[in-house]
Design an enzyme around this catalytic site. Structure first.
Site, PDB file in Angstrom:
ATOM      1  N   ASN A  98       0.888  -1.218   0.080  1.00  9.10           N
ATOM      2  CA  ASN A  98       0.092  -0.062   0.068  1.00  9.10           C
ATOM      3  C   ASN A  98       1.083   1.178  -0.203  1.00  9.10           C
ATOM      4  O   ASN A  98       1.411   1.723   1.059  1.00  9.10           O
ATOM      5  CB  ASN A  98      -0.971   0.025   1.228  1.00  9.10           C
ATOM      6  CG  ASN A  98      -1.725   1.178   1.269  1.00  9.10           C
ATOM      7  OD1 ASN A  98      -1.664   1.976   0.418  1.00  9.10           O
ATOM      8  ND2 ASN A  98      -2.080   1.260   2.380  1.00  9.10           N
ATOM      9  N   TRP A  99       1.112   1.883  -1.291  1.00  6.76           N
ATOM     10  CA  TRP A  99       1.913   3.048  -1.147  1.00  6.76           C
ATOM     11  C   TRP A  99       1.237   3.986  -0.549  1.00  6.76           C
ATOM     12  O   TRP A  99       2.008   5.381  -0.673  1.00  6.76           O
ATOM     13  CB  TRP A  99       2.274   3.257  -2.782  1.00  6.76           C
ATOM     14  CG  TRP A  99       3.206   2.269  -3.183  1.00  6.76           C
ATOM     15  CD1 TRP A  99       3.813   1.078  -2.690  1.00  6.76           C
ATOM     16  CD2 TRP A  99       3.940   2.078  -4.538  1.00  6.76           C
ATOM     17  NE1 TRP A  99       4.845   0.508  -3.266  1.00  6.76           N
ATOM     18  CE2 TRP A  99       4.820   1.285  -4.628  1.00  6.76           C
ATOM     19  CE3 TRP A  99       3.800   3.164  -5.771  1.00  6.76           C
ATOM     20  CZ2 TRP A  99       5.681   0.823  -5.718  1.00  6.76           C
ATOM     21  CZ3 TRP A  99       4.741   2.671  -6.818  1.00  6.76           C
ATOM     22  CH2 TRP A  99       5.413   1.661  -7.003  1.00  6.76           C
ATOM     23  N   LYS A 100      -0.159   4.383  -0.149  1.00  5.35           N
ATOM     24  CA  LYS A 100      -0.624   5.149   0.304  1.00  5.35           C
ATOM     25  C   LYS A 100      -0.396   6.548  -0.741  1.00  5.35           C
ATOM     26  O   LYS A 100      -0.316   6.436  -1.802  1.00  5.35           O
ATOM     27  CB  LYS A 100      -0.120   5.747   1.684  1.00  5.35           C
ATOM     28  CG  LYS A 100      -0.173   4.513   2.531  1.00  5.35           C
ATOM     29  CD  LYS A 100       0.029   4.665   4.195  1.00  5.35           C
ATOM     30  CE  LYS A 100       0.037   3.442   4.774  1.00  5.35           C
ATOM     31  NZ  LYS A 100      -0.029   3.454   6.070  1.00  5.35           N
ATOM     32  N   HIS A 118      -9.447   0.942   4.857  1.00 12.96           N
ATOM     33  CA  HIS A 118      -8.246   1.232   5.177  1.00 12.96           C
ATOM     34  C   HIS A 118      -8.424   2.104   6.499  1.00 12.96           C
ATOM     35  O   HIS A 118      -9.355   2.930   6.427  1.00 12.96           O
ATOM     36  CB  HIS A 118      -7.378   1.575   4.516  1.00 12.96           C
ATOM     37  CG  HIS A 118      -5.889   1.749   4.883  1.00 12.96           C
ATOM     38  ND1 HIS A 118      -5.330   2.426   6.032  1.00 12.96           N
ATOM     39  CD2 HIS A 118      -4.945   0.698   5.031  1.00 12.96           C
ATOM     40  CE1 HIS A 118      -4.255   2.471   6.309  1.00 12.96           C
ATOM     41  NE2 HIS A 118      -3.774   1.078   5.797  1.00 12.96           N
ATOM     42  N   GLU A 157      -7.015   4.279   7.723  1.00 12.17           N
ATOM     43  CA  GLU A 157      -6.788   5.733   7.452  1.00 12.17           C
ATOM     44  C   GLU A 157      -8.127   6.404   6.889  1.00 12.17           C
ATOM     45  O   GLU A 157      -8.513   7.377   6.942  1.00 12.17           O
ATOM     46  CB  GLU A 157      -5.680   6.094   6.753  1.00 12.17           C
ATOM     47  CG  GLU A 157      -4.389   5.651   7.447  1.00 12.17           C
ATOM     48  CD  GLU A 157      -3.209   5.191   6.811  1.00 12.17           C
ATOM     49  OE1 GLU A 157      -3.034   5.357   5.751  1.00 12.17           O
ATOM     50  OE2 GLU A 157      -2.078   5.048   7.558  1.00 12.17           O
ATOM     51  N   GLU A 195      -5.495  -5.459  10.270  1.00 10.97           N
ATOM     52  CA  GLU A 195      -4.450  -4.171  10.654  1.00 10.97           C
ATOM     53  C   GLU A 195      -4.802  -3.596  11.839  1.00 10.97           C
ATOM     54  O   GLU A 195      -5.553  -2.921  12.124  1.00 10.97           O
ATOM     55  CB  GLU A 195      -4.431  -3.201   9.471  1.00 10.97           C
ATOM     56  CG  GLU A 195      -3.916  -3.852   8.079  1.00 10.97           C
ATOM     57  CD  GLU A 195      -3.545  -2.966   7.236  1.00 10.97           C
ATOM     58  OE1 GLU A 195      -2.391  -3.039   6.805  1.00 10.97           O
ATOM     59  OE2 GLU A 195      -4.334  -1.772   6.931  1.00 10.97           O
ATOM     60  N   GLY A 200       2.218   1.945  10.623  1.00  6.14           N
ATOM     61  CA  GLY A 200       3.504   2.937  10.535  1.00  6.14           C
ATOM     62  C   GLY A 200       4.045   3.332  11.746  1.00  6.14           C
ATOM     63  O   GLY A 200       4.720   4.246  12.054  1.00  6.14           O
ATOM     64  N   SER A 229       3.252  -2.607  10.097  1.00  7.34           N
ATOM     65  CA  SER A 229       4.613  -2.568  10.571  1.00  7.34           C
ATOM     66  C   SER A 229       5.392  -3.866  10.248  1.00  7.34           C
ATOM     67  O   SER A 229       6.136  -4.375  10.891  1.00  7.34           O
ATOM     68  CB  SER A 229       5.093  -2.110  11.934  1.00  7.34           C
ATOM     69  OG  SER A 229       4.491  -0.739  12.390  1.00  7.34           O
ATOM     70  N   GLY A 274       2.812  -1.177   4.090  1.00  8.38           N
ATOM     71  CA  GLY A 274       2.639   0.149   3.931  1.00  8.38           C
ATOM     72  C   GLY A 274       4.211   0.573   3.574  1.00  8.38           C
ATOM     73  O   GLY A 274       4.651   0.426   2.492  1.00  8.38           O
ATOM     74  N   GLY A 275       4.781   1.274   4.729  1.00  3.44           N
ATOM     75  CA  GLY A 275       6.180   1.755   4.311  1.00  3.44           C
ATOM     76  C   GLY A 275       7.197   1.019   3.835  1.00  3.44           C
ATOM     77  O   GLY A 275       7.880   1.311   2.821  1.00  3.44           O
TER      78      GLY A 275
END
Ligand code: PEP
Length: 250
Positions: free
Chosen positions: A11-13, A98, A100, A168, A174, A212, A233-234
């Site tokens: 997930n590159w956001k 998600h 977010e 999640e 994150g 994470s 993600g990151g």
């Protein structure tokens, strides 16, 4: 025992400009082509990058996905993107619900469910996200919250082919913090029980862990029973970090 191919989705956001994104995707495609791997791999970039990535990744086997979609197929919804448009741009899947989106845009389970239905209508795999906040975890409400989100967010037309669940924990996204392997196992087992109880093919749904996931913890997390891959993600932004996570699955 049901065979479920692992899925590792990035997930590159809201990250990535065209040139750098294409370079990272190309580096990942080269790694995948050069190294046997068991997992299916997906990248969910910002929607504007779907078409250029689809062109450059053609034949690579990497699936592309959106990060959200509108429930309707078209209409007066400024700034939104329909599942059909994601599909048209080259997506095979879309993340819905998600945390977010739930937090920043007030998305309820009912909204997430409508978005999952839209994904199915467009022929996309819906990656439906669930997870408790830290306050809910500390309050001993995790299983109740996740079961309730699962029931409310999954449409009746969900099946093992068109839907993937991503557990999640909000407090793990994150932050560099992850639940213990026992905590992950407990929630994934609950999700599996719920899926089996509601859907004939509940044993076949893939359940991803997200929050994470890094190269150094991926193997342990993905070895937990009923963890069928990861939503990352990151650590999905750089091929050099994402590839070892994919390789951790074998
Ligand atoms: C996510 O946003 O879905 C996620 C899992 O992020 P991170 O891996 O950075 O915690």
């Amino acid at each position: 025992m049901t065979d479920r191919q692992a899925l590792i989705a990035g997930n590159w956001k809201m990250n990535g400009l065209t040139a750098a994104a294409l370079a990272e995707a190309k580096a990942l495609a080269e790694k995948l082509a050069a190294n046997p791997h068991k997992a299916q791999v997906a990248i969910c970039p910002p929607a504007i990058l779907l078409a250029p990535l689809a062109a450059s990744l053609s034949g690579s086997g990497i699936l592309l996905g959106g990060q959200d979609c509108h429930a309707k197929a078209s209409g007066a919804h400024t700034g939104d993107i329909a599942a059909e448009q994601l599909k048209d741009a080259g997506a095979a899947c879309v993340i819905v619900g998600h945390s977010e989106r739930r937090a920043d845009h007030g998305e309820t389970d009912a909204i997430v469910r409508a978005k999952a239905e839209a994904a199915h209508r467009a022929g996309l795999i819906a990656i439906v996200c669930l997870g408790e906040t830290l306050a809910q975890r500390d309050g001993g409400e995790t299983l109740k919250v996740v079961a309730s989100q699962l029931r409310g967010s999954l449409p009746d037309d969900a099946n093992a082919a068109n839907t993937v669940i991503a557990y999640e924990p909000v407090w793990a996204i994150g932050t560099g913090r992850t639940p213990t392997l026992e905590q992950v196992a407990e929630v994934h087992a609950l999700i599996r029980r719920e899926l089996r109880a509601r859907f004939d093919d509940g044993a076949g749904f893939r359940i991803l862990y997200g929050g994470s996931v890094k190269p150094d913890n991926a193997a342990q997390l993905m070895a937990v029973a009923d963890v069928d891959g990861a939503l990352v993600g990151g650590a999905s932004l750089k091929a050099g970090d994402f590839w070892p996570i994919i390789a951790a699955k074998g």
